[in-house]
Design a protein around this motif. Sequence first.
Motif, PDB file in Angstrom:
ATOM      1  N   LYS A  57       0.834  -1.203   0.000  1.00 12.81           N
ATOM      2  CA  LYS A  57       0.000   0.000   0.000  1.00 12.81           C
ATOM      3  C   LYS A  57       0.869   1.254   0.000  1.00 12.81           C
ATOM      4  CE  LYS A  57      -3.624  -2.363   2.598  1.00 12.81           C
ATOM      5  NZ  LYS A  57      -4.278  -2.493   3.921  1.00 12.81           N
ATOM      6  N   TYR A  58       1.903   1.245   0.842  1.00 14.49           N
ATOM      7  CA  TYR A  58       2.766   2.426   0.961  1.00 14.49           C
ATOM      8  C   TYR A  58       3.501   2.713  -0.350  1.00 14.49           C
ATOM      9  CZ  TYR A  58       6.553   5.491   2.336  1.00 14.49           C
ATOM     10  OH  TYR A  58       7.442   6.543   2.393  1.00 14.49           O
ATOM     11  N   PHE A  59       4.139   1.698  -0.909  1.00 11.31           N
ATOM     12  CA  PHE A  59       4.924   1.930  -2.127  1.00 11.31           C
ATOM     13  C   PHE A  59       4.029   2.170  -3.342  1.00 11.31           C
ATOM     14  CE2 PHE A  59       8.352   0.189   0.449  1.00 11.31           C
ATOM     15  CZ  PHE A  59       9.388   1.045   0.107  1.00 11.31           C
ATOM     16  N   ALA A  60       2.849   1.567  -3.362  1.00 11.04           N
ATOM     17  CA  ALA A  60       1.929   1.828  -4.464  1.00 11.04           C
ATOM     18  C   ALA A  60       1.431   3.273  -4.428  1.00 11.04           C
ATOM     19  CB  ALA A  60       0.747   0.856  -4.404  1.00 11.04           C
ATOM     20  N   GLN A  61       1.114   3.759  -3.237  1.00  9.22           N
ATOM     21  CA  GLN A  61       0.629   5.129  -3.109  1.00  9.22           C
ATOM     22  C   GLN A  61       1.713   6.152  -3.456  1.00  9.22           C
ATOM     23  OE1 GLN A  61      -2.661   4.510  -3.292  1.00  9.22           O
ATOM     24  NE2 GLN A  61      -2.855   6.360  -2.086  1.00  9.22           N
ATOM     25  N   ASN A  62       2.973   5.765  -3.312  1.00  9.89           N
ATOM     26  CA  ASN A  62       4.084   6.678  -3.581  1.00  9.89           C
ATOM     27  C   ASN A  62       4.852   6.303  -4.850  1.00  9.89           C
ATOM     28  OD1 ASN A  62       4.368   8.595  -1.103  1.00  9.89           O
ATOM     29  ND2 ASN A  62       3.969   6.572  -0.218  1.00  9.89           N
ATOM     30  N   PHE A  63       4.245   5.497  -5.700  1.00  9.55           N
ATOM     31  CA  PHE A  63       4.906   4.985  -6.900  1.00  9.55           C
ATOM     32  C   PHE A  63       5.474   6.110  -7.749  1.00  9.55           C
ATOM     33  CE2 PHE A  63       5.256   3.331 -11.168  1.00  9.55           C
ATOM     34  CZ  PHE A  63       5.659   2.018 -11.004  1.00  9.55           C
ATOM     35  N   GLU A  64       4.675   7.091  -8.045  1.00 10.09           N
ATOM     36  CA  GLU A  64       5.120   8.185  -8.918  1.00 10.09           C
ATOM     37  C   GLU A  64       6.084   9.122  -8.189  1.00 10.09           C
ATOM     38  OE1 GLU A  64       1.471   9.923 -10.343  1.00 10.09           O
ATOM     39  OE2 GLU A  64       1.488   8.635 -12.121  1.00 10.09           O
ATOM     40  N   ARG A  65       5.822   9.416  -6.937  1.00  4.91           N
ATOM     41  CA  ARG A  65       6.696  10.324  -6.177  1.00  4.91           C
ATOM     42  C   ARG A  65       8.105   9.766  -6.057  1.00  4.91           C
ATOM     43  NH1 ARG A  65       7.894  11.698  -0.569  1.00  4.91           N
ATOM     44  NH2 ARG A  65       6.638   9.979   0.234  1.00  4.91           N
ATOM     45  N   PHE A  66       8.212   8.449  -5.882  1.00  5.90           N
ATOM     46  CA  PHE A  66       9.529   7.820  -5.761  1.00  5.90           C
ATOM     47  C   PHE A  66      10.179   7.555  -7.116  1.00  5.90           C
ATOM     48  CE2 PHE A  66       8.281   5.607  -1.507  1.00  5.90           C
ATOM     49  CZ  PHE A  66       8.272   6.841  -0.880  1.00  5.90           C
ATOM     50  N   GLY A  67       9.404   7.629  -8.187  1.00  6.63           N
ATOM     51  CA  GLY A  67       9.944   7.356  -9.517  1.00  6.63           C
ATOM     52  C   GLY A  67      10.215   5.891  -9.758  1.00  6.63           C
ATOM     53  N   LEU A  68       9.384   5.013  -9.194  1.00  9.71           N
ATOM     54  CA  LEU A  68       9.611   3.581  -9.334  1.00  9.71           C
ATOM     55  C   LEU A  68       9.387   3.112 -10.773  1.00  9.71           C
ATOM     56  CD1 LEU A  68       7.835   2.136  -6.155  1.00  9.71           C
ATOM     57  CD2 LEU A  68      10.246   2.697  -6.466  1.00  9.71           C
TER      58      LEU A  68
END
Length: 365
Positions: A57-68
């Motif tokens: 949930k955490y990494f999916a919600q921040n997918f774009e912000r982190f540039g994954l």
Amino acid sequence: MAKHLTAAKRAKNDEFYTQYHDIEKEISAYLDFDPQVFQGKTILLPCDDPEWSNFTKYFAQNFERFGLKKLISTSYAVESKTYKAGYAPTFFETEAPQFDHSKTKTHGKIFTLTRDTYGDGKIDVEDLEWEYLNGDGDFRSKELMALRDEADMIITNPPFSLFRRFLGWIVESQKEFLIIGNMNAITYKEVFPLIKDNKIWLGATGNGTDMVFAVPPGTSIDEKDRQKAARLGYKGDYTRLGNSCWYTNLDHGRRHQPLQLMTMEDNIRFNNKLKSKPAYLKYDNYDAIEVPFTDAIPSDYTGVMGVPISFLDKYNPDQFEILGATESEGKGFSNGLWVESSGVAQALVNGQRVYKRLFIQHPGT
């Protein structure tokens, strides 16, 4: 913590779910140190079913912000677990067109995120795609090993009872990683040599402090731990594990903060902790002196010092060199400091045994 992990190992109850806040707090430290740390990376979250866990949930919600580049998470089939209490497929699974009643208990699931499938112009948790794995999702399977090899980074809260094997699985892959474990794992024979050689270290938060974990309904929880979790704002099926910490090979700023030290003379005069503990005495059976508290390490001592394993919470590799550990933690760990003729592997001060010790020295001395 040791009590809980022993119980978990015996019952194979490895269902401890990390809280979103703890994940966010830890990850923030790496982003502060290097804002590009996740840029273009494929992250694998094994042992992580986003229907229950917060890592995906955490990494999916921040997918774009982190540039994954890609997010992969996998779950472990319930029938492969020894601890199966209270299982029922979720609405999320049963309402999906790919739901298979014959596979729901026997197969793990794989969730991937790479693109905007929902059509709202952003990539987040709504865009997760899933299917059943061919097998049960055991991290040692060829299927999971292939995902491991595809990934750039592995992040998860692994099964406590399999921590040694899981860490070995990661180290073998030579990938970047961030995982949760028990502070006492520092002295495992599979772990300490890696710490000594500066190949892995403790993470930025949660070291030696309380971390709260959700557990499946019906799990036996020590009432004191349930109450402590409740005081921290988590009521219900939660427990706290006070000796949890993160292990990683990702750099963070806290690792480079120097300890503020006093001289040995000033410690003896002003450090109130030393009034109740023997300090700076030479061990009976090791060529080092006893330093019972990390904040009592003298700035001016040039020899070898024995310190508690909790020292690693403050360890700065630019300020200290780790030489070894007591032989009670592993054969050969003392790096020649042990007086083998003593016949006692645990460190002794005036005949009294002290708890696990690491041996350190100021570099260049």
